[in-house]
Design an enzyme around this catalytic site. Structure first.
Site, PDB file in Angstrom:
ATOM      1  N   ASP A  71     -19.382 -16.714  -8.007  1.00  0.00           N
ATOM      2  CA  ASP A  71     -19.549 -16.903  -6.564  1.00  0.00           C
ATOM      3  C   ASP A  71     -19.057 -15.696  -5.770  1.00  0.00           C
ATOM      4  O   ASP A  71     -19.042 -15.720  -4.542  1.00  0.00           O
ATOM      5  CB  ASP A  71     -18.817 -18.170  -6.101  1.00  0.00           C
ATOM      6  CG  ASP A  71     -17.309 -18.084  -6.289  1.00  0.00           C
ATOM      7  OD1 ASP A  71     -16.847 -17.103  -6.928  1.00  0.00           O
ATOM      8  OD2 ASP A  71     -16.601 -18.972  -5.787  1.00  0.00           O
ATOM      9  N   GLY A  72     -18.642 -14.617  -6.470  1.00  0.00           N
ATOM     10  CA  GLY A  72     -18.187 -13.402  -5.794  1.00  0.00           C
ATOM     11  C   GLY A  72     -16.688 -13.307  -5.613  1.00  0.00           C
ATOM     12  O   GLY A  72     -16.171 -12.262  -5.192  1.00  0.00           O
ATOM     13  N   GLU A  73     -15.950 -14.382  -5.914  1.00  0.00           N
ATOM     14  CA  GLU A  73     -14.496 -14.373  -5.752  1.00  0.00           C
ATOM     15  C   GLU A  73     -13.876 -13.354  -6.701  1.00  0.00           C
ATOM     16  O   GLU A  73     -14.265 -13.227  -7.856  1.00  0.00           O
ATOM     17  CB  GLU A  73     -13.969 -15.774  -6.042  1.00  0.00           C
ATOM     18  CG  GLU A  73     -12.474 -15.934  -5.821  1.00  0.00           C
ATOM     19  CD  GLU A  73     -12.027 -17.367  -6.074  1.00  0.00           C
ATOM     20  OE1 GLU A  73     -11.023 -17.550  -6.779  1.00  0.00           O
ATOM     21  OE2 GLU A  73     -12.704 -18.301  -5.571  1.00  0.00           O
ATOM     22  N   LYS A 226     -22.786  13.558  24.427  1.00  0.00           N
ATOM     23  CA  LYS A 226     -23.808  12.577  24.079  1.00  0.00           C
ATOM     24  C   LYS A 226     -23.539  11.267  24.807  1.00  0.00           C
ATOM     25  O   LYS A 226     -22.404  10.972  25.194  1.00  0.00           O
ATOM     26  CB  LYS A 226     -23.835  12.337  22.567  1.00  0.00           C
ATOM     27  CG  LYS A 226     -22.611  11.598  22.046  1.00  0.00           C
ATOM     28  CD  LYS A 226     -22.680  11.358  20.559  1.00  0.00           C
ATOM     29  CE  LYS A 226     -21.450  10.563  20.100  1.00  0.00           C
ATOM     30  NZ  LYS A 226     -21.412  10.378  18.655  1.00  0.00           N
ATOM     31  N   ARG A 228     -24.109   7.237  24.069  1.00  0.00           N
ATOM     32  CA  ARG A 228     -24.527   6.233  23.083  1.00  0.00           C
ATOM     33  C   ARG A 228     -25.237   5.098  23.804  1.00  0.00           C
ATOM     34  O   ARG A 228     -24.694   4.473  24.712  1.00  0.00           O
ATOM     35  CB  ARG A 228     -23.310   5.696  22.329  1.00  0.00           C
ATOM     36  CG  ARG A 228     -23.677   4.841  21.140  1.00  0.00           C
ATOM     37  CD  ARG A 228     -22.464   4.529  20.287  1.00  0.00           C
ATOM     38  NE  ARG A 228     -21.909   5.713  19.644  1.00  0.00           N
ATOM     39  CZ  ARG A 228     -22.407   6.259  18.548  1.00  0.00           C
ATOM     40  NH1 ARG A 228     -23.496   5.740  17.993  1.00  0.00           N
ATOM     41  NH2 ARG A 228     -21.859   7.326  18.014  1.00  0.00           N
ATOM     42  N   THR A 257     -25.393   7.030   9.640  1.00  0.00           N
ATOM     43  CA  THR A 257     -26.855   7.085   9.524  1.00  0.00           C
ATOM     44  C   THR A 257     -27.387   8.505   9.706  1.00  0.00           C
ATOM     45  O   THR A 257     -28.570   8.746   9.501  1.00  0.00           O
ATOM     46  CB  THR A 257     -27.511   6.179  10.574  1.00  0.00           C
ATOM     47  OG1 THR A 257     -27.167   6.649  11.880  1.00  0.00           O
ATOM     48  CG2 THR A 257     -27.065   4.738  10.421  1.00  0.00           C
TER      49      THR A 257
END
Length: 351
Positions: A71-73, A226, A228, A257
């Site tokens: 379960d990812g635990e 810049k 955002r 990114t």
């Protein structure tokens, strides 16, 4: 699925007093170290970097088992005696961020319950650092929460490379050693000897970092303003400083990114720059980042190995003519760990 974190072979030890780190010095073989109260453990986020650091220091990586249930635990077990030891746990909180953060917290808790004398969290990349204030109503200050979690888990100190903003150190209730990757990056660009160099900060928040870098390489300084417009999207407005006829080096703490990076490079060329390079400490490189870099006007993007590259980024790095270059900061982290263990100055690494 289970991952067994195993140690590497014993190697040799470094000299105690050494000048700041350069790429050449990282290649020097250390002499063998025998100290059973000095241990380095690693989670699964960046095992190759942990192995490099251990090799540099002449240590075996500590044995620990990290298991994930279906379960990812996550389950962690330290598999050697650490009672009374000075222990360092290496783990960048890179993608998948929450899994790697939980691994780090569980490993610290396990070491605390195994009676380690002192536990230092060595975090080459500190995730959630960009969430350092309430920029919108009813939003969390996530970086403060993560700092508190590390303290609650049992960390006595933290050693972090290039925080998003230096004032994040104030979120911790334990001592923080803030390392900078700049000695390794500066050495690389000194060797390139780029003509008419101007160091560029991609935003106002990075001016201090860019100014320090410019001073080290004896270059001019410029800033890109810049605005955002939404998360992970930035609109470049204008360049502050003269970049006409100059080679520009954009310096930032991380590349996500690469949208901001590419637009900054375009703005510099529009203002007369003859070539654009970029460097950053952390190669987050999420989403279309690699394609953005590959298709950009940037000649070379230099990053460190605080975060392991994914398959796409690694392919770009190894491809002939690829734009991504990776430098190792194992020596820098190794010297900082050694300074902590021996209770000597860490700041001397950056003089």
């Amino acid at each position: 699925m289970a991952t067994l974190v195993t140690p590497t072979d014993k190697t040799e030890k470094v000299e105690k007093k050494s000048p700041p780190v350069t790429e050449e010095k990282l290649e020097r073989k250390p002499r063998q170290r025998a100290d059973d109260k000095f241990k380095i453990f690693s989670g699964t986020a960046n095992e190759p970097l942990a192995d490099e650091v251990c090799h540099f220091l002449g240590l075996q990586r500590g044995q620990a088992q990290v298991i994930r249930f279906r379960d990812g635990e996550c389950y962690v077990q330290i598999q050697e005696n650490v009672r009374g030891a000075d222990v360092f746990v290496m783990q960048p909180t890179c993608r998948p961020v929450d899994e790697h953060l939980m691994e780090l917290l569980l490993m610290i808790d396990a070491l605390k319950r195994a009676s380690a004398r002192r536990i230092t969290a060595v975090i080459p990349y500190f995730g959630y650092a960009r969430q350092d204030r309430k920029d919108k109503p009813r939003s969390p200050i996530s970086s403060k929460l993560v700092a508190d979690l590390l303290t609650t888990a049992g960390a006595h100190r933290a050693l972090i490379v290039d925080l998003h903003t230096p004032q994040l150190q104030g979120f911790f209730n334990i001592p923080v050693d803030h390392l900078f990757a700049s000695p390794v990056l500066v050495d690389h660009f000194r060797k390139l000897a780029l003509p008419n160099l101007t160091v560029v900060s991609p935003d106002a928040g990075g001016v201090e970092r860019a100014r320090f870098f410019a001073k080290k390489v004896d270059a001019a300084l410029a800033i890109v303003d810049k605005r955002r417009v939404e998360m992970n999207v930035a609109e470049v407005m204008h360049v502050i400083g003269d970049v006409s006829g100059r080679t520009c080096l954009i310096i930032d703490d991380l590349i996500d990114t690469a949208g901001t990076l590419v637009k900054t490079a375009d703005a510099l060329l529009e203002n007369g720059a003859i070539g654009v390079y970029a460097c950053a400490s952390h190669a987050v490189l999420s989403g279309p980042a690699v394609e953005n870099v590959k298709n950009s006007v940037i000649k070379q993007v230099v990053v460190t190995n605080t975060i392991p590259l994914d398959a796409q980024a690694e392919a770009e790095r190894t491809e002939k003519g690829g734009k991504i270059t990776v430098l190792s900061i194992a020596g820098l982290i190794g010297r900082a760990i050694q300074a902590n263990h021996e209770e000597t100055s860490v700041s001397k690494l950056f003089i």
